[in-house]
Design an enzyme around this catalytic site. Structure first.
Site, mmCIF file in Angstrom:
data_model
loop_
_atom_site.group_PDB
_atom_site.id
_atom_site.type_symbol
_atom_site.label_atom_id
_atom_site.label_comp_id
_atom_site.label_asym_id
_atom_site.label_seq_id
_atom_site.Cartn_x
_atom_site.Cartn_y
_atom_site.Cartn_z
ATOM 1 C CB SER A 262 1.488 -0.120 -5.242
ATOM 2 O OG SER A 262 2.084 -1.096 -4.414
ATOM 3 C CD GLU B 229 3.326 3.774 -6.443
ATOM 4 O OE1 GLU B 229 4.429 3.233 -6.580
ATOM 5 O OE2 GLU B 229 2.642 3.650 -5.408
ATOM 6 N NE ARG C 180 6.523 4.786 -3.270
ATOM 7 C CZ ARG C 180 7.472 4.720 -2.320
ATOM 8 N NH1 ARG C 180 8.374 5.673 -2.212
ATOM 9 N NH2 ARG C 180 7.515 3.703 -1.512
#
Length: 360
Positions: free
Chosen positions: A243, A352, A166
């Site tokens: 998310s 995130e 990520r």
């Protein structure tokens, strides 16, 4: 020709439907317009926000006190690549989900498990978008971007993108504006080997096996819909940024601390999700655990509400704005969850989505 406007409310451009006005808003539909708008803001000393699909964005209630450039570039081109692959060059403003659907329909394997993800192609390399055992870093061969520091267009190969979980060279900095992304895909009727256990169970196969592309895509869409992760105007659980927290990656000391906390809180026989992860910079082994599991076991159930916002009724990782919430409400809920997990298990959850004008 780029379209300019004043005081455009950004809530209408985010999947959370949150955020105040932009002082100046530019709609760029060509690469030339996009680069010119960015250069113009830089020349004027203006704060700049480059906006795609708004699916991974949390914008302050006060809005953005500068220029917002909305990336609306379009175009997909294919050419022969190395090792029999097909290189597909995609403009940053193309919507991701229709692109994946096009690849699956055209017999191109490599992104099928990334079906149903909202947003635009230009955002995918920034946080190395991934789901159900696939990451875009597996297929990206290059990214063309405007380098605001060097004031020129540059091309970064996969190594220069510095992809990790990520994360990439593009994340956490406003230096680069992604212009297009090139993916190397395989001509095949079957998927890449299924790596994600939940997806393998849904498909009725063992991990490591392949299935027809459409079957993989349909199964991913089914799983995502069940978690409220496919945009649906009739489903308030999809008014989210996906998310909200990344899955924690733990080195040996932090893993041992989590093991102790889990045993103390839930009993010595309790196990928790753990998956092998690449070693850290110091060479020590690491594991990834589940943020959703930690949130649930810390006492935050699906549907847990704080004022007008809530945890999704389908998935504990998604924070949603089903009504008339504000960004301040969403952040208060996020802090409650983050602090609760820290108190329960000693693990610090990290957001995130990209924050604009706000922080946890």
């Amino acid at each position: 020709m780029a379209v300019f406007a004043e005081e455009v409310n950004l809530a209408g451009y985010t999947t959370l439907r949150l955020g105040g006005p932009a002082r100046r808003f530019v709609e760029a539909t060509t690469e030339t317009e996009l680069v010119a708008a960015v250069r113009g803001a830089d020349d004027d000393g203006e704060p700049l926000l480059v906006l795609g699909g708004g699916s991974n964005l949390v914008v302050a209630d006060a809005g953005f006190p500068g220029t917002v450039v909305h990336v609306g570039t379009r175009g997909v081109e294919s050419s022969a690549g190395e090792h029999g692959r097909i290189n597909v060059r995609v403009q940053a403003g193309e919507e991701w989900e229709p692109f994946v659907a096009r690849c699956v329909a055209g017999g191109l394997s490599g992104v099928e498990c990334l079906s149903g993800i909202p947003g635009r192609v230009g955002a995918t390399p920034i946080q190395n978008v991934g789901a159900y055992g696939q990451d875009v870093s597996e297929t990206i061969v290059q990214v063309r971007a405007y380098d605001r520091m060097a004031r020129k267009v540059v091309t970064l190969d996969r190594a220069a993108c510095a992809f990790t979980y990520r994360h990439s060279v593009f994340k956490g900095t406003d230096r680069f504006v992604v212009l297009d992304v090139t993916f190397a895909l395989r001509e095949a009727e079957e998927s890449q080997p299924i790596a994600y256990a939940e997806l393998a169970r849904t498909l009725g196969v063992r991990p490591g096996m392949s299935v027809p592309l459409k079957e993989a895509r349909d199964a991913v869409l089914e799983l995502r819909r069940g978690k409220g992760m496919v945009l649906d105007p009739d489903d308030p659980d999809t008014r989210s940024a996906g998310s909200f927290f990344t899955n924690p990656i733990l080195d040996p000391p932090r893993l041992a601390r989590l093991e102790r906390r889990v045993a103390e809180r839930l009993g010595p026989d309790t196990t928790f999700p753990r998956y092998p992860e690449s070693p850290g910079p110091d060479g020590r082994p690491r594991v990834k655990t589940s943020a959703a599991w930690l949130i649930d076991k810390a006492g935050f159930a699906k549907g847990h509400a704080r004022g007008p916002v809530r945890i999704s009724g389908k998935h504990t990782l998604a924070l949603t704005n089903p009504g008339n919430g504000r960004t301040a409400d969403l952040l208060a809920l996020a802090r409650e969850v983050r602090d609760g997990v820290r108190a329960a298990f000693g693990v610090e959850l990290v957001n995130e989505p990209v924050f604009v004008g706000v922080k946890l």
